[in-house]
Design an enzyme around this catalytic site. Structure first.
Site, short mmCIF file in Angstrom:
data_model
loop_
_atom_site.label_atom_id
_atom_site.label_comp_id
_atom_site.label_asym_id
_atom_site.label_seq_id
_atom_site.Cartn_x
_atom_site.Cartn_y
_atom_site.Cartn_z
CD GLU A 1 34.70 103.35 32.26
OE1 GLU A 1 35.17 104.64 32.31
OE2 GLU A 1 33.71 103.62 33.15
N PRO B 1 28.83 90.03 24.27
CG PRO B 1 27.38 88.08 24.54
CD PRO B 1 27.80 89.29 23.92
C1 LIG Z 1 32.38 94.26 37.13
C2 LIG Z 1 32.03 94.91 35.80
C3 LIG Z 1 31.67 96.46 34.44
C4 LIG Z 1 31.03 96.49 34.08
N1 LIG Z 1 30.79 97.29 33.59
C5 LIG Z 1 30.20 97.56 31.69
C6 LIG Z 1 29.66 98.75 31.44
O1 LIG Z 1 28.60 98.74 32.43
N2 LIG Z 1 29.48 98.83 29.97
C7 LIG Z 1 30.41 98.28 28.85
O2 LIG Z 1 29.51 97.96 27.59
N3 LIG Z 1 31.08 96.81 29.88
C8 LIG Z 1 31.63 96.98 30.77
N4 LIG Z 1 31.96 95.93 31.03
C9 LIG Z 1 32.77 95.23 30.39
C10 LIG Z 1 34.62 95.57 30.45
O3 LIG Z 1 34.63 97.03 29.62
C11 LIG Z 1 34.51 94.50 29.09
O4 LIG Z 1 35.20 93.21 30.27
C12 LIG Z 1 36.49 95.02 29.06
O5 LIG Z 1 36.70 96.04 27.92
C13 LIG Z 1 37.19 94.31 28.59
O6 LIG Z 1 37.01 93.33 27.71
P1 LIG Z 1 36.98 91.44 27.39
O7 LIG Z 1 36.66 91.22 28.58
O8 LIG Z 1 35.90 91.06 26.33
O9 LIG Z 1 38.24 91.10 27.66
P2 LIG Z 1 38.28 91.36 26.16
O10 LIG Z 1 38.95 91.52 25.03
O11 LIG Z 1 38.34 89.81 25.44
O12 LIG Z 1 40.46 90.99 26.73
C14 LIG Z 1 41.10 89.84 27.26
C15 LIG Z 1 42.50 90.08 27.67
O13 LIG Z 1 43.49 90.11 26.31
C16 LIG Z 1 44.38 91.06 25.87
N5 LIG Z 1 43.78 92.00 24.71
C17 LIG Z 1 42.71 92.37 24.17
N6 LIG Z 1 43.07 92.89 22.72
C18 LIG Z 1 44.12 92.82 23.82
C19 LIG Z 1 45.41 93.58 22.18
N7 LIG Z 1 44.80 94.34 21.05
N8 LIG Z 1 46.41 93.59 22.46
C20 LIG Z 1 47.46 93.50 23.82
N9 LIG Z 1 46.46 92.85 24.82
C21 LIG Z 1 44.69 92.60 24.04
C22 LIG Z 1 43.07 92.70 27.09
O14 LIG Z 1 43.86 93.38 27.53
C23 LIG Z 1 42.15 91.27 28.51
O15 LIG Z 1 43.68 91.03 29.11
C24 LIG Z 1 32.37 95.29 32.14
C25 LIG Z 1 32.97 94.80 33.46
C26 LIG Z 1 33.47 94.02 34.66
C27 LIG Z 1 33.65 93.23 34.93
#
Ligand SMILES: Cc1cc2nc3c(=O)[nH]c(=O)nc-3n(C[C@H](O)[C@H](O)[C@H](O)COP(=O)(O)OP(=O)(O)OC[C@H]3O[C@@H](n4cnc5c(N)ncnc54)[C@H](O)[C@@H]3O)c2cc1C
Length: 382
Positions: free
Chosen positions: A362, A128
């Protein structure tokens, strides 16, 4: 476009196209509406060998190279991204990690079942409070004699409720990426509970879950790779995984092109097929160029892997371009369909919903840009 495909690669692509047209396309809209694919599709994917591609036959795999793998994932992406995702995760992220980093016992324990589809895998990295910054994960693994006790929470886990084994990343040491270790956790372990996340914009047929671990006990033999090497393992796995997401995106874009060309030829306005209006041709041309360019970037990555060359930056480039191209292609296809593109009688609306997540998971598009920028400049801008 057939750039030096071997007879085997052409054959596997035809097999995949036929499989998708028979077993996936007729059901994709139903699975999408009811938010669940038919669980029987997993066994069918195993029977046809698609869950064992690139894995040694010694462990129940079907062998083949990475270009053949991408050709299959493209076809699956054209049919239903929910199905493509099941393969990308169970084979691309989990089975391949076990094949690369596992002990002989771990390979014998898991690979035959994963390749045949009698077992599924999930990849549990995201939490989370740690998404893009995955090295900040807080799930803990504490040593207890010959075992480890795992406690924490994982979210957005594809195949989470259907998988038999989770490749799960937990903190065994101090803060940062060096304190992370990978484990193979059977999902029926006492203390592990899972719940499905409903209401997704796309990939609605695919199970996405939250996993909660409350003192889950696994033996040290469930550790995949060295203590503290888990984050490096995850990054390597995800680099290859980006190629498979990108291949699925090529399938989405190709599906959009097929649907839009057919529709433009059949739909008449102002006394002629809309294909005869120049601005409609402009949309079709843009989808075609996006599709072809994305495919070449994907094939470049597959070729690099098959020749044993470094590929991580090219995989980020392919994933960044193909995911954005798939979103553009689906949006353009909806424009070609006019109002009919906005209802789910036609596939293009689903293509847009399914494509949208590929710029997020990813590694988001921003993260891919930072990876490419770092490779170009040597400067870490995270
Ligand atoms: C349908 C679905 C399936 C998934 N399947 C898997 C899975 O099988 N296993 C798994 O482990 N995860 C899985 N995920 C998780 C997915 O990999 C994450 O949602 C993704 O890595 C982004 O993380 P977050 O959602 O916490 O967004 P955040 O990291 O909170 O990012 C929010 C925004 O901030 C931006 N941001 C963050 N850091 C920076 C930076 N340093 N510079 C510029 N911009 C930045 C991001 O690009 C994004 O626009 C899945 C997600 C979905 C929606």
């Amino acid at each position: 476009m057939d750039l030096h495909l071997s007879a085997e690669q052409v054959a596997v692509r035809e097999l995949a196209a036929d499989f998708v047209n028979r077993e996936v396309v007729p059901h994709a809209a139903t699975w999408d509406r009811r938010e669940a694919v038919d669980p029987g599709i997993v066994g069918k994917l195993g029977d046809v060998g698609f869950l064992g591609l690139t894995i040694d036959e010694e462990y129940g795999g079907s062998g083949g190279d990475h270009l053949a793998y991408c050709l299959v994932l493209e076809e699956l992406g054209r049919g239903d991204s929910a199905v493509r995702g099941i393969v990308s995760v169970s084979l691309g992220l989990v089975a391949k990690s076990i094949a690369t980093h596992g002990t002989r016992e771990q390979r014998e324990q898991w690979l035959p079942a994963l390749c045949s589809g009698t077992a599924l895998g999930c990849f549990a990295l995201t939490e989370p409070d740690s998404g893009s910054d995955a090295a900040a994960l807080t799930t803990r693994a504490v040593r207890d004699g010959d075992d480890w006790l795992l406690t924490g929470r994982k979210t957005f886990i594809t195949n989470g409720t259907t998988a038999d084994v989770a490749l799960l990343f937990a903190r065994t040491g101090g803060p940062g990426h060096r304190g992370i270790t990978a484990f193979l956790v059977p999902t029926d372990s006492p203390g592990l509970s899972r719940s499905e996340i409903k209401g997704k914009l796309g990939l609605r047929g695919q199970a996405t879950a939250e996993l909660v671990l409350d003192g889950v006990r696994v033996p040290d033999t469930a550790r995949l790779g060295e203590c503290g090497a888990g984050f490096r393992l995850a990054l390597g796995t995800l680099a290859k995984g980006r190629m498979s997401v990108a291949a699925g995106c090529v399938g989405i874009a190709q599906g959009c092109l097929n649907a839009a060309v057919d529709y433009a030829g059949a739909r008449t306005q102002f006394g002629k097929p809309i294909a005869g209006h120049q601005l409609v041709q402009q949309l079709l041309a843009r989808i075609a160029v996006d599709t072809a360019a994305a495919r070449l970037l994907v094939w470049q990555v597959a070729d690099l892997i098959d020749r044993g060359q470094p590929y991580a930056t090219e995989a980020s480039m392919a994933k960044l371009f193909a995911s954005e191209a798939a979103v553009r292609a689906a949006n353009d296809a909806i424009q070609v369909f006019g109002g009919y593109g906005y209802i789910d009688e036609y596939p293009v609306g689903k293509y847009l919903r399914d494509a949208r997540v590929t710029t997020l998971y990813e590694g988001t598009s921003q993260i891919q840009q930072l990876l490419i920028g770092r490779a170009l400049t040597g400067v870490n801008a995270f």
